[in-house]
Structure formats: C-alpha cells, structure tokens
Motif scaffolding. Structure first.
Motif, mmCIF file in Angstrom:
data_model
loop_
_atom_site.group_PDB
_atom_site.id
_atom_site.type_symbol
_atom_site.label_atom_id
_atom_site.label_comp_id
_atom_site.label_asym_id
_atom_site.label_seq_id
_atom_site.Cartn_x
_atom_site.Cartn_y
_atom_site.Cartn_z
ATOM 1 N N TYR A 181 27.914 -42.694 33.952
ATOM 2 C CA TYR A 181 27.799 -41.781 32.747
ATOM 3 C C TYR A 181 28.524 -40.420 32.680
ATOM 4 C CZ TYR A 181 24.873 -39.145 29.366
ATOM 5 O OH TYR A 181 24.620 -38.399 28.225
ATOM 6 N N GLU A 182 28.417 -39.880 33.879
ATOM 7 C CA GLU A 182 29.432 -38.316 33.920
ATOM 8 C C GLU A 182 30.782 -38.724 33.772
ATOM 9 O OE1 GLU A 182 30.180 -37.159 38.252
ATOM 10 O OE2 GLU A 182 28.452 -37.200 37.964
ATOM 11 N N GLU A 185 31.058 -38.730 29.826
ATOM 12 C CA GLU A 185 30.855 -37.411 29.470
ATOM 13 C C GLU A 185 32.035 -36.615 29.599
ATOM 14 O OE1 GLU A 185 27.049 -35.586 30.929
ATOM 15 O OE2 GLU A 185 26.428 -35.708 28.798
ATOM 16 N N MET A 271 27.677 -47.267 26.707
ATOM 17 C CA MET A 271 26.380 -46.122 26.840
ATOM 18 C C MET A 271 26.047 -45.322 25.773
ATOM 19 S SD MET A 271 28.264 -44.681 30.417
ATOM 20 C CE MET A 271 29.558 -45.611 31.033
ATOM 21 N N SER A 273 23.633 -41.543 25.141
ATOM 22 C CA SER A 273 23.113 -40.292 25.675
ATOM 23 C C SER A 273 21.638 -40.288 25.991
ATOM 24 C CB SER A 273 23.611 -38.951 24.859
ATOM 25 O OG SER A 273 23.027 -39.174 23.436
ATOM 26 N N LYS A 309 20.273 -44.632 31.719
ATOM 27 C CA LYS A 309 20.517 -44.316 30.369
ATOM 28 C C LYS A 309 20.406 -45.515 29.846
ATOM 29 C CE LYS A 309 21.723 -39.640 30.441
ATOM 30 N NZ LYS A 309 20.996 -38.557 29.599
ATOM 31 N N TYR A 336 22.380 -43.965 35.799
ATOM 32 C CA TYR A 336 23.296 -42.977 35.111
ATOM 33 C C TYR A 336 24.703 -42.869 36.108
ATOM 34 C CZ TYR A 336 21.857 -38.526 37.583
ATOM 35 O OH TYR A 336 21.804 -37.770 38.333
ATOM 36 N N PHE A 345 32.175 -47.773 26.801
ATOM 37 C CA PHE A 345 31.572 -46.657 26.119
ATOM 38 C C PHE A 345 32.378 -46.368 24.983
ATOM 39 C CE2 PHE A 345 34.151 -44.193 29.003
ATOM 40 C CZ PHE A 345 34.639 -43.371 27.850
#
Length: 352
Positions: A181-182, A185, A271, A273, A309, A336, A345
C-alpha cells in the motif's frame, strides 16, 4: 509486514470461498439504456461524473462481506484508464530511487503487531526481502489450504515477479505487482494523484449503473467472448488459459467498460484507500453498530489482528469453481504492508 503472509498464510492471505458461478439464460449483455460520453485527459485518465449508485449487492450469489446494497453519492473525479504498468512504475523508481517494501528486510517489531501474542519469530534465514508468488500445484489439491499454491519467495519483487532469475523484460505493459500500500501511495503522490476510495472504485467499475452484476452487464461469458482476464479450468492446478493468458495480461487486452476503463475486473486485484471492514455495508445500512476506530482501524473476524486495506476487482486467479470475485461489488482485505503476484493498483485525481 508483508512477511506475515508467509508466517500465517491461511489466516491472512485473501480469504476466498468456493462457489460455482451460475448464469441466467435470460440475462442481458450490455446495458444500453444509459449512454455515456467518454472524456479522456492527455495523461491517460478518464472523467468519472458525479452521481448516485447502489454500492454492494443484494444478489444471493455473492459473499456476506458485500451485502446489503446501500445507496451512495460520489463526486466527480478522474481515474487512470488502466492499471499502473511496470513501465510506469519503472519511470517512478528511476526518477526517485524508491525502494519497495518487498525489496526491504522485514521488521519483526512491525510484523508481530499483526500476529497473535506469543507468535515466535521466524528463523533469521527467512527474514529476507521477498513476496508471495502464486505457484500452481501439479495436481488437484484441497481448496481449503491456500498454502498449497501460494509461496513466500525470497527475492521476489516488482522487478523480479517470479523471484530471482525472473524479470519484467517483455512485461512492460503488464500491471506492476508485488506492491504494498505505501508503495502505491508513494507512486500516486509522485504522479500528482491518489488511490481511489472503495466507493469511487466500485462506482467507476459499474459505470454508475445500479444492480449490475459485472462491469459490462449481467452475463459472465456472453457468446463465449471473454470480457476479463480470469481463470478457466480446474483451480488451482489446471489453467486452460482460454482467454489467452495464464498470468497477468497487458493492459487493454480486454474491452473497456462504459466509462472507458480497462481491466476493472480480473487481471490483478486493485488497492483502494479504505480500511477493510467485513460488515461495512451492514453498518452503512444501520444493521450493525459503527466501527470503534479506537480499538482498530479495520474489522476482519477471521483475523482480529489485521491491518488491511480493501482490494477490488478480482484477478487472473478468480475461477468459477473456487471464487466469484470477478464482480464490481466483490471485496477483500489485504495486509497493507504486503504485496503479491496478483495485486496491483490504479490512481485517481480530484476534479479541480
């Protein structure tokens, strides 16, 4: 962290259910009752207009985590027309020097936060960078034990999707995988975008339509035309690849939905948020108490220590005889800090 998947695979890697897909003989293909004008930006995004829709489903051929359907409003936004590709992610890494989670040594202090108290630390030789890779067994296996087809592979990452010795040469236009996830991001911030909310993602996948079972209509395989990259054959050992692909496919290999978005269903999970809540729609419908975020940011009764997530859309591993997550309302939780070989994503951008 991502290595948790290797420690307790059956508990944390996407919980899927065995359910045979059924199609009604009188179901429709494309819903032409609503004409949609596709507006594209110069940087490969499409405009998603504001509107209302039913999020989730009341379809009995679905999973409890996606019921009941609830009315939701959505503001207009822009969305990437495809999943982020290896080529696009490589450009980001080349410019920033970014190192993904799968390329870093696991941190035990972070890992044990998502494990039951007293879980022993894995051997040091296993505490190495890596990720989860789908590995098809050679014969039929029990479908309740996903460790029989998911393997923790040291050295697996977005640059080496199958592990050491593999690379992304020739896969530049395939969706990037093994992204936590990070990582997603960080890419989104670099691109001046963000990750979509679960509501935005599902609204876009349904093209704003209500109670539509798939991203393209109500029929899974109309006239044997494949609309998404999924699994055909006996899961997980016998992939017939009738749609042309055993693993990921190049983006835009299948028709877009009515908003002009490609691969919203199949290819790779995507993914969002939102933190995962297994009874989110029951809460929204007023049939369950609000989530106490002071206790946990997410809720997964099968894994009370989870920090997950929401992922959407299913992947090339969704099969008729194992799971039916190749639908817009389908949803699952994903650690996550973890990436796998079937999760990617796409990004969105607010309307200025």
């Amino acid at each position: 962290m991502r290595f948790i998947l290797a420690v307790v695979v059956p508990m944390l890697l996407f919980v899927t259910f065995s359910c045979k897909e059924k199609s009604s003989s009188n179901s429709t293909f494309y819903d032409t009752s609503k004409q949609i004008e596709i507006v594209r930006s110069k940087d490969g995004m499409v405009f998603i207009p504001e509107g209302e829709f039913f999020m989730g489903t009341n379809d009995p051929e679905s999973y409890p985590v996606e019921r009941p359907a609830v009315k939701r409003k959505v503001k207009a936004f822009w969305m990437d027309e495809t999943e982020v590709t290896n080529a696009q992610f490589a450009e980001f890494v080349a410019e920033t020097g970014y190192v993904t989670m799968a390329e870093k040594t696991p941190d035990w202090e972070e890992m044990k936060k998502q494990l039951p108290p007293g879980t022993p630390k894995p051997p040091e030789e296993n505490m190495q960078p890596g990720s989860m890779v789908f590995s098809a067994p050679s014969s039929r296996v029990p479908l309740h034990d996903i460790s029989l087809w998911w393997k923790w592979v040291l050295g697996a990452s977005w640059k080496h999707p199958e592990g050491p010795g593999s690379d992304i040469e020739g896969l530049e236009n395939h969706p990037v995988v093994h992204i936590a996830y990070e990582d997603a991001e960080a890419y989104a911030k670099w691109a001046g975008k963000r990750l979509p909310t679960e509501t935005e993602w599902e609204y876009a996948a349904k093209s704003g339509r209500e109670h539509q079972r798939y991203a393209w209509g109500d029929t899974y395989k109309p006239q044997m035309s494949f609309m998404a990259n999924t699994f055909q054959g006996e899961f997980p050992n016998n992939n017939l690849a009738e749609d042309g692909f055993e693993g990921t496919a190049p983006v835009k290999s299948f028709p877009p939905n009515d908003y002009g978005l490609y691969d919203m269903i199949g290819n790779v999970w995507e993914m969002t948020s939102d933190w995962y809540d297994a009874i989110k729609f029951r809460r929204l419908a007023g049939n369950a108490p609000a989530l106490d975020s002071s206790i946990s940011q997410c809720y997964n009764p099968t894994n009370p220590y989870a920090l997950e997530k929401v992922i959407k859309g299913g992947s090339f591993l969704c099969a008729d005889d194992y799971c039916i997550n190749y639908r817009p309302s389908a949803r699952q939780g994903q650690d996550y800090e973890s990436g796998t070989s079937n999760i990617g994503f796409r990004c969105v951008r607010d309307v200025e």
